[in-house]
Each structure stands twice: as C-alpha cells, then as structure tokens.
Design a protein around this motif. Structure first.
Motif, mmCIF file in Angstrom:
data_model
loop_
_atom_site.group_PDB
_atom_site.id
_atom_site.type_symbol
_atom_site.label_atom_id
_atom_site.label_comp_id
_atom_site.label_asym_id
_atom_site.label_seq_id
_atom_site.Cartn_x
_atom_site.Cartn_y
_atom_site.Cartn_z
ATOM 1 N N HIS A 41 128.990 8.174 -10.906
ATOM 2 C CA HIS A 41 128.841 7.047 -11.179
ATOM 3 C C HIS A 41 128.569 5.956 -10.083
ATOM 4 C CE1 HIS A 41 129.026 7.885 -15.269
ATOM 5 N NE2 HIS A 41 130.415 8.635 -15.276
ATOM 6 N N GLU A 42 129.311 6.166 -8.930
ATOM 7 C CA GLU A 42 129.590 5.133 -8.037
ATOM 8 C C GLU A 42 129.302 5.393 -6.650
ATOM 9 O OE1 GLU A 42 133.421 3.434 -10.303
ATOM 10 O OE2 GLU A 42 133.677 4.119 -8.451
ATOM 11 N N ILE A 43 128.389 6.692 -6.349
ATOM 12 C CA ILE A 43 127.984 7.287 -4.984
ATOM 13 C C ILE A 43 126.502 7.013 -5.198
ATOM 14 C CG2 ILE A 43 127.750 8.588 -3.190
ATOM 15 C CD1 ILE A 43 130.460 9.752 -3.847
ATOM 16 N N HIS A 44 125.653 6.430 -4.330
ATOM 17 C CA HIS A 44 124.257 5.995 -4.384
ATOM 18 C C HIS A 44 123.643 6.479 -2.981
ATOM 19 C CE1 HIS A 44 125.641 3.956 -8.352
ATOM 20 N NE2 HIS A 44 126.450 3.384 -7.509
ATOM 21 N N ALA A 45 122.523 6.709 -3.073
ATOM 22 C CA ALA A 45 121.646 6.924 -1.864
ATOM 23 C C ALA A 45 119.928 6.661 -2.229
ATOM 24 C CB ALA A 45 121.870 8.274 -1.314
ATOM 25 N N ASN A 46 119.485 6.415 -0.866
ATOM 26 C CA ASN A 46 118.092 6.146 -1.068
ATOM 27 C C ASN A 46 117.321 6.872 0.326
ATOM 28 O OD1 ASN A 46 118.289 4.695 -3.209
ATOM 29 N ND2 ASN A 46 118.051 2.527 -2.016
ATOM 30 N N GLU A 47 116.239 7.625 -0.098
ATOM 31 C CA GLU A 47 115.428 8.077 0.983
ATOM 32 C C GLU A 47 113.897 8.003 0.694
ATOM 33 O OE1 GLU A 47 113.870 9.558 4.100
ATOM 34 O OE2 GLU A 47 116.206 9.204 4.160
ATOM 35 N N LEU A 48 113.064 7.751 1.848
ATOM 36 C CA LEU A 48 111.661 7.402 1.642
ATOM 37 C C LEU A 48 111.019 8.819 1.753
ATOM 38 C CD1 LEU A 48 109.041 5.820 1.033
ATOM 39 C CD2 LEU A 48 109.278 4.975 3.594
ATOM 40 N N VAL A 49 111.498 9.616 2.914
ATOM 41 C CA VAL A 49 111.018 10.910 3.351
ATOM 42 C C VAL A 49 111.265 12.043 2.234
ATOM 43 C CG1 VAL A 49 110.636 12.461 4.997
ATOM 44 C CG2 VAL A 49 110.999 10.090 5.683
ATOM 45 N N LEU A 50 110.075 12.547 1.762
ATOM 46 C CA LEU A 50 110.210 13.610 0.720
ATOM 47 C C LEU A 50 111.125 14.819 0.872
ATOM 48 C CD1 LEU A 50 109.644 13.854 -2.494
ATOM 49 C CD2 LEU A 50 107.535 15.225 -1.506
ATOM 50 N N LEU A 51 110.885 15.201 2.167
ATOM 51 C CA LEU A 51 111.488 16.413 2.487
ATOM 52 C C LEU A 51 113.092 16.272 2.717
ATOM 53 C CD1 LEU A 51 111.734 19.375 3.253
ATOM 54 C CD2 LEU A 51 111.058 18.809 5.393
ATOM 55 N N ALA A 52 113.355 15.346 3.312
ATOM 56 C CA ALA A 52 114.768 14.593 3.764
ATOM 57 C C ALA A 52 115.449 14.554 2.129
ATOM 58 C CB ALA A 52 114.629 13.515 4.537
#
Length: 222
Positions: free
Chosen positions: A65-76
């Motif tokens: 519920h409280e850890i979030h992440a974003n990434e734009l590069v598909l492989l990464a």
C-alpha cells in the motif's frame, strides 16, 4: 547511470533520521507513503526493504500500500518489478506477491496531461491515477540529468513540460541573479521542483545531486 548501493543506503538512513527528528515517524510508520519517481532497476526500493528500517511486521502493509515507484524505460521497469518482488519474497516468504506499486510512466508527464501510455495500458493507468491522489511523505532516488541535450542524436534530449517549467520560471529562475538560466531546466532541477511541489508542506526529499546544486550561480534561486 545507476546508483551504487552505498549511496542508496546513506540516503535511506538519512531520510529515516530526518523523519524521526522532524516528524516523529520512520520509513516503516503506517501512513508514510514513499515513492521513487525514477526507479531504474529498483536499487532504492530493494535496499529499503533489506535495510531493516522497515520491520518484517511492517513490511507487508508497506509493500502492498505505501511503497511506490515510477519508471519510463520499459526494460528497467520490468527489471525493477522483478527485483523488488524477489527481495520481498526472500524476506517474507509465502506466496509470490506481485508489486503493484510500480507504474510505467514519465513522472513529470503525469502532472502535465494524459499520454499514450495512459490510453493504452488500462491497469497501469489506474495505478497512476491512484498514485496521484496519495499524500506522499517521502520522495527519494537518483534523478536524471539532461541539460542542453535537445537533439535526437544526443540520446538524452530534453522534453518540454510546460507546467513544471513554468513552476521553475516563477520560483528558481525568478529568484536567480544569473544571466543564463537554461541550466535550471535540467531534469534533476526539474526533479527537485517537482518533488518539492509533490510533498507540499510536509515531507522529506532524498536525492542524488551534482555539486552544481550547491555551487553554481544558476542555482542561487533554489
């Protein structure tokens, strides 16, 4: 360039210390939402789970519920998800639980307008909309660097973010005495502006920055 674990560990422990001294909370406290907006292959999140700063009793709730992440590069993005899930499973055991806190997205673009990713990936779009509504308390990571790279063959070209760049113009650029202010639109300066706006009046930012953040005359408005 991905972050050495020693750097990630230092930032994590520093952020936890500030949370304790300034807010009476820890990274494991319920209600403390944590995001890494440029997750790469997941170093900060995996080290967070391995650090002991979140107890095994606290970790299932934080993970779900409280850890979030974003990434734009598909492989990464895929590597980060696998790394985070594998570390969690190694600590907690039991059934394999997917990490649903990760979004395939350009963090800056999320706050400009909806894009192709939003239109095509419905589940991912739902995660992004949910994330935008959260009260984020901690933002950490290693922002990208891209000042002055605006040609396709530079492989790290700047993208226009009208709203975010306007925020920089009205704050950092307006307060700066420097004649040339293009460096203020480097991605890592954008990250500091975005993170400062995202946590509002209460929170902690733990970013890797270069020395220019402290020494360059263009950064005098920060």
């Amino acid at each position: 360039v991905y972050t050495p674990v020693e750097v990630a560990d230092f930032i994590l422990h520093s952020v936890d210390h500030v949370l304790k001294t300034e807010f009476g909370q820890t990274l494991g406290s319920e209600g403390v939402h944590i995001i890494e907006p440029f997750v790469g292959t997941g170093t900060f999140i995996t080290r967070l789970m391995q650090s002991g700063l979140i107890t095994p009793e606290q970790l299932p709730h934080k993970y779900k519920h409280e850890i979030h992440a974003n990434e734009l590069v598909l492989l990464a993005y895929y590597i980060a998800a696998i790394n985070i899930e594998a570390v969690y499973h190694a600590i907690i055991g039991g059934d394999y639980i997917p990490f649903e806190g990760i979004c395939l997205t350009d963090t800056f673009q999320m706050y400009e307008k909806e894009d192709v990713i939003d239109a095509l990936l419905v589940d991912n779009s739902t995660r992004r909309k949910r994330q935008k509504q959260l009260d984020i308390r901690v933002i950490l990571g290693n922002p990208p660097y891209s000042v002055g790279q605006d040609k396709a063959n530079d492989n790290n070209q700047n993208i226009a973010y009208p709203y975010l760049d306007e925020r920089i113009r009205k704050t950092y650029a307006a307060r700066s005495k420097a004649t040339l202010k293009n460096a203020l639109y480097d991605s890592y300066i954008r990250a500091i502006r975005w993170a400062s706006d995202r946590i509002g009046t209460s929170g902690v930012i733990g970013f890797v920055t270069n020395a220019g953040f402290l020494e360059a005359n263009t950064a005098d408005g920060l």
